[in-house]
Design an enzyme around this catalytic site. Structure first.
Site, PDB file in Angstrom:
ATOM      1  N   ASP A   9     -47.349  23.721 -56.039  1.00  9.92           N
ATOM      2  CA  ASP A   9     -47.242  24.602 -57.195  1.00  9.92           C
ATOM      3  C   ASP A   9     -46.727  25.964 -56.756  1.00  9.92           C
ATOM      4  OD1 ASP A   9     -48.779  23.314 -59.677  1.00  9.92           O
ATOM      5  OD2 ASP A   9     -49.895  22.788 -57.871  1.00  9.92           O
ATOM      6  N   HIS A  32     -52.939  29.009 -44.745  1.00 10.25           N
ATOM      7  CA  HIS A  32     -53.515  27.740 -45.174  1.00 10.25           C
ATOM      8  C   HIS A  32     -54.776  27.479 -44.340  1.00 10.25           C
ATOM      9  CE1 HIS A  32     -53.460  23.948 -47.286  1.00 10.25           C
ATOM     10  NE2 HIS A  32     -52.278  24.224 -47.805  1.00 10.25           N
ATOM     11  N   HIS A  76     -54.677  12.957 -49.755  1.00 13.56           N
ATOM     12  CA  HIS A  76     -53.867  11.737 -49.758  1.00 13.56           C
ATOM     13  C   HIS A  76     -54.669  10.491 -49.373  1.00 13.56           C
ATOM     14  CE1 HIS A  76     -49.992  13.690 -50.505  1.00 13.56           C
ATOM     15  NE2 HIS A  76     -50.515  14.695 -49.834  1.00 13.56           N
TER      16      HIS A  76
END
Length: 413
Positions: A365, A106, A17
């Protein structure tokens, strides 16, 4: 590190970002026609928001060439490529609950352990957004390989979940349908099987339905991508530690969410006896010395791609033997895990080791496989381009030396 390659070097930059993502390419040959139009098609194939089974993040991913070209021609100097992040929503990730918990499977925890700080929104450098620079650089490498050697690199979805293009129990390297697909598949054909990019209509539809089911349950699913590289010259690869298949494995396993790599017969080949697995040699077809204009060429070009004098009858090796390309198709498969970030509430622990519940937010996704296809192609392009640079440099230096002869026998060629 953020740099890949020894001769054709690519350094990527940017987080999920931040204001922009991109790369610097060093070692691109001068004198090649290059504009954004050569790069953008692969960027568009990778971009988010392509279908209902991909992240809804809306990014056009328009690439800008910042340096290294003039009047659409490469100068041999570093090429800078930039893609602006326009649909940034760091607030989607920056809630108090998510700040307290590392997301299961993650990179939040490992990045914090390594650096002592992590990006507060998205995955930072671990996000698939980083792969934009790879795809852009790969498009440039691929243009050179296609122009100089007619090399073709095509990837496609070969499985999602338990649904496979070919039965898992079969050995791909001995499956006539699979081998024919490697000979004939094109990117145009792959992209006609929307949105999953599996080159079989019924299986493609079943895969799309499966991904949709996981998406609707706020869950995710993994799969595999198979890639073929055609018209590869012999002699590429740098034994012992930079064997061609080792570099391909390195490149593929550096892609986010990858968990497996196999080349040629792969794991199924481990079950075959050597008498079946060996690739016998046979004489190659005669190579014409007539130029494209119909005239006999005066002398062979020492920098032209080498033609194999021998070819293999079978290709269980996947086009690589002893870590060096043998002229046959190079083909391999890459395994992608289910995306780690899902919308379901998950029992886990926070950074203070206190049990709790995490329900992740953001746009993700449900399956990365369809969008991973141009990334796999890009990394394959970078590996082959780097290997070409190394080998052609060696051959150019060798060409300046005389052939060695002893007792009438030529020792070098």
């Amino acid at each position: 590190m953020s740099t890949f390659g020894s001769h054709f070097r690519v350094t990527t930059y940017g987080e999920s970002h931040c204001r922009s993502v991109g790369c610097i390419i060093d070692g691109c040959p001068p004198g090649m026609l290059l504009t954004e139009a050569d790069i953008q098609p692969q960027m568009t194939r990778r971009r988010p928001g392509q279908s209902a089974i991909t992240t809804p993040r809306n990014e056009a991913d328009l690439v800008e060439i910042q340096s290294g070209t003039e009047f659409g021609i490469t100068l041999g100097t570093p090429i800078g490529l930039r893609v602006l992040n326009k649909d940034q929503r760091p607030k989607d990730y920056g809630n108090k609950t998510m700040d307290l918990y590392p997301r299961p499977s993650h990179a939040d925890f490992t990045y914090l352990e390594k650096y002592g700080v992590k990006a507060s929104s998205g995955g930072g450098r671990s996000s698939a957004r980083e792969t934009i620079g790879r795809v852009a650089a790969g498009a440039i490498a691929e243009k050179y390989l296609r122009t100089a050697y007619n090399i073709e690199i095509v990837a496609f979805t070969s499985s999602i979940g338990s649904i496979s293009l070919f039965p898992p129990s079969t050995t791909p390297s001995t499956n006539p349908a699979f081998l024919n697909l490697l000979d004939t598949i094109s990117r145009e054909a792959v992209d006609s099987f929307v949105p999953v990019r599996c080159p079989d209509h019924s299986i493609n539809d079943a895969m799309e339905k499966l991904v949709g089911e996981y998406r609707d349950r706020d869950d995710s699913i993994g799969g595999t991508v198979t890639c073929v590289i055609r018209n590869v010259p012999t002699g590429l690869g740098e034994p012992c530690f930079d064997k061609l298949e080792a570099k391909l494995a390195h490149a593929m396993l550096s892609i986010p969410a990858t968990k497996a790599f196999e080349i040629g017969s792969g794991f199924e080949g481990c079950k075959m006896p050597g008498s079946v697995h060996n690739d016998p040699f046979t004489a190659a077809e005669a190579v014409s010395t007539v130029g494209t204009d119909g005239q006999q060429e005066a002398a062979p070009n020492p920098f032209a791609p080498k033609k194999p004098r021998l070819v293999t009858k079978t290709n269980n090796s996947g086009g690589v033997q002893g870590g060096i390309s043998n002229g046959a198709h190079i083909y391999f498969t890459v395994g992608f895990k289910p995306p780690a970030t899902i919308g379901q509430a998950q029992a886990t622990a926070d950074y203070d080791a206190m049990d709790g519940i995490l329900e992740a937010k953001g746009r993700h996704d449900p399956c990365v496989v369809p969008r991973a296809i141009p990334i796999v192609e890009a990394m394959a392009s970078l590996v082959i381009m780097d290997a070409v640079c190394a080998q052609r440099g060696r051959e150019a230096m060798r060409a300046l030396l005389p052939n060695l002869v002893k007792d009438g026998e030529q020792l070098t060629r």
